[in-house]
Design an enzyme around this catalytic site. Structure first.
Site, PDB file in Angstrom:
ATOM      1  N   SER A  36       0.830  -1.205   0.000  1.00  0.00           N
ATOM      2  CA  SER A  36       0.000   0.000   0.000  1.00  0.00           C
ATOM      3  C   SER A  36       0.866   1.258   0.000  1.00  0.00           C
ATOM      4  CB  SER A  36      -0.909   0.024   1.231  1.00  0.00           C
ATOM      5  OG  SER A  36      -0.130   0.281   2.388  1.00  0.00           O
ATOM      6  N   ASP A  59      -1.480  -1.141  -3.635  1.00  0.00           N
ATOM      7  CA  ASP A  59      -2.777  -0.942  -2.985  1.00  0.00           C
ATOM      8  C   ASP A  59      -2.946   0.525  -2.552  1.00  0.00           C
ATOM      9  OD1 ASP A  59      -5.213  -1.752  -1.755  1.00  0.00           O
ATOM     10  OD2 ASP A  59      -4.209  -2.079   0.171  1.00  0.00           O
ATOM     11  N   GLU A  67     -12.084   2.927  -6.782  1.00  0.00           N
ATOM     12  CA  GLU A  67     -13.271   2.963  -5.939  1.00  0.00           C
ATOM     13  C   GLU A  67     -13.977   4.299  -6.040  1.00  0.00           C
ATOM     14  OE1 GLU A  67     -11.923   2.127  -2.006  1.00  0.00           O
ATOM     15  OE2 GLU A  67     -11.460   4.203  -1.567  1.00  0.00           O
ATOM     16  N   HIS A  84     -11.901  -0.508   7.322  1.00  0.00           N
ATOM     17  CA  HIS A  84     -10.463  -0.774   7.483  1.00  0.00           C
ATOM     18  C   HIS A  84     -10.059  -0.875   8.954  1.00  0.00           C
ATOM     19  CE1 HIS A  84      -9.576   1.008   3.307  1.00  0.00           C
ATOM     20  NE2 HIS A  84      -9.258  -0.255   3.276  1.00  0.00           N
TER      21      HIS A  84
HETATM   22 ZN    ZN Z   1      -8.376  -0.926   1.520  1.00  0.00          ZN
END
Ligand code: ZN
Length: 281
Positions: A48, A81, A133, A175
């Site tokens: 990420s 990510d 997203e 999350h």
């Molecule tokens: Zn995520």
């Protein structure tokens, strides 16, 4: 190395979930691969933007992840990510990552569509798969807050306008959950799956109990992102080791304990995601 697109397509065709696990350090990458090999399952290793910030750069951890994926004996992909920076995406693709997530969810809707479409076009020219997203639909705490929900119609418009390959949806998980008691809106998953042609991604899956993960896959989620659950296993094993041996100085002694705990949890979770393959509703 295998591409994320191949792993997701195979999982979707078989009606099972594809596990995508977040790397923190090289021990995580080694453990995730070991767990996937133990389970005999495909796996996605994710780095990420927050992980990149922790290391101060993408290249050292990114190259380690690519090397671990390349040496794995099961199909293994490397994915970037939650990137909010286009430059980080370009760098990851140049290093050899086969897929990226562009996260424009903090942008106003029209800006998110424009930026996502621009990044998708750039990535598709290079054979790279893109996850994205929508914005903060249901809650002011971010798209993956427990109260946030993806609207199926808006999701369909977003996919059509951006040509994105994978869509992260907000269906009840959030999350960083340390407890596994999230309640997913499976009816909404089914409605989004019907409205949207691309595979769907669940973020915040660590907060979802095993039985609900299984149900979520059956309802239509394919890529299942898991981070916190592995960190809980890693930290708990390291803490236990250190509590039992306060004279230890060699980090390898307790990192082995953490790495083994992560590998076991990865193997277990991949079994959960594969259970009932082919039984999609
Ligand atoms: Zn995520």
């Amino acid at each position: 190395m295998t591409s994320t697109a191949e792993i997701i397509a195979a999982a979707r065709a078989a009606g099972r979930g594809a596990g995508a696990f977040n790397v923190i350090g090289i021990e995580h990458a080694e453990a995730i691969v070991a767990g996937a090999e133990k389970a005999g399952a495909d796996v996605v290793l994710q780095v990420s933007e927050n992980c990149v910030a922790y290391h101060g750069a993408l290249a050292p951890i990114g190259r380690a992840v690519l090397a671990a994926a390349g040496a794995a004996t099961v199909p293994t992909a490397a994915h970037l990510d939650h990137a909010t920076s286009a430059d980080l995406i370009y760098e990851a693709v140049e290093l050899g990552f086969g897929s990226v997530m562009y996260d424009g969810s903090a942008l106003p809707y029209s800006d998110n569509v424009r930026e996502t479409a621009r990044i998708v076009a750039w990535c598709h020219d290079r054979g790279i798969c893109v996850e994205a997203e929508l914005g903060e639909i249901g809650g002011k705490n971010g798209v993956h807050a427990a109260g946030a929900r993806t609207d199926p119609g808006e999701a369909a418009d977003f996919v059509c306008a951006t040509d994105v390959d994978l869509l992260a949806v907000a269906v009840g998980s959030s999350h960083g959950m340390a407890t596994r008691d999230a309640v997913l809106d499976l009816d909404l998953v089914r409605r989004i799956r019907t409205a949207v042609p691309v595979p769907l991604v669940l973020h915040g899956s660590s907060g979802v109990p095993d039985v609900a993960l299984h149900a979520a896959v059956r309802a239509g989620l394919t890529k299942i992102n898991i981070a916190t659950q592995l960190n809980k296993a890693f930290t708990s094993a390291v803490r236990d080791y250190l509590t039992g041996d306060d004279a230890v100085t060699d980090p390898r002694r307790y990192l082995v304990a953490g790495r083994e705990a992560v590998a076991s949890e990865v193997a277990r979770l991949l079994g959960v995601l594969r259970a009932g393959a082919g039984s999609r509703e």
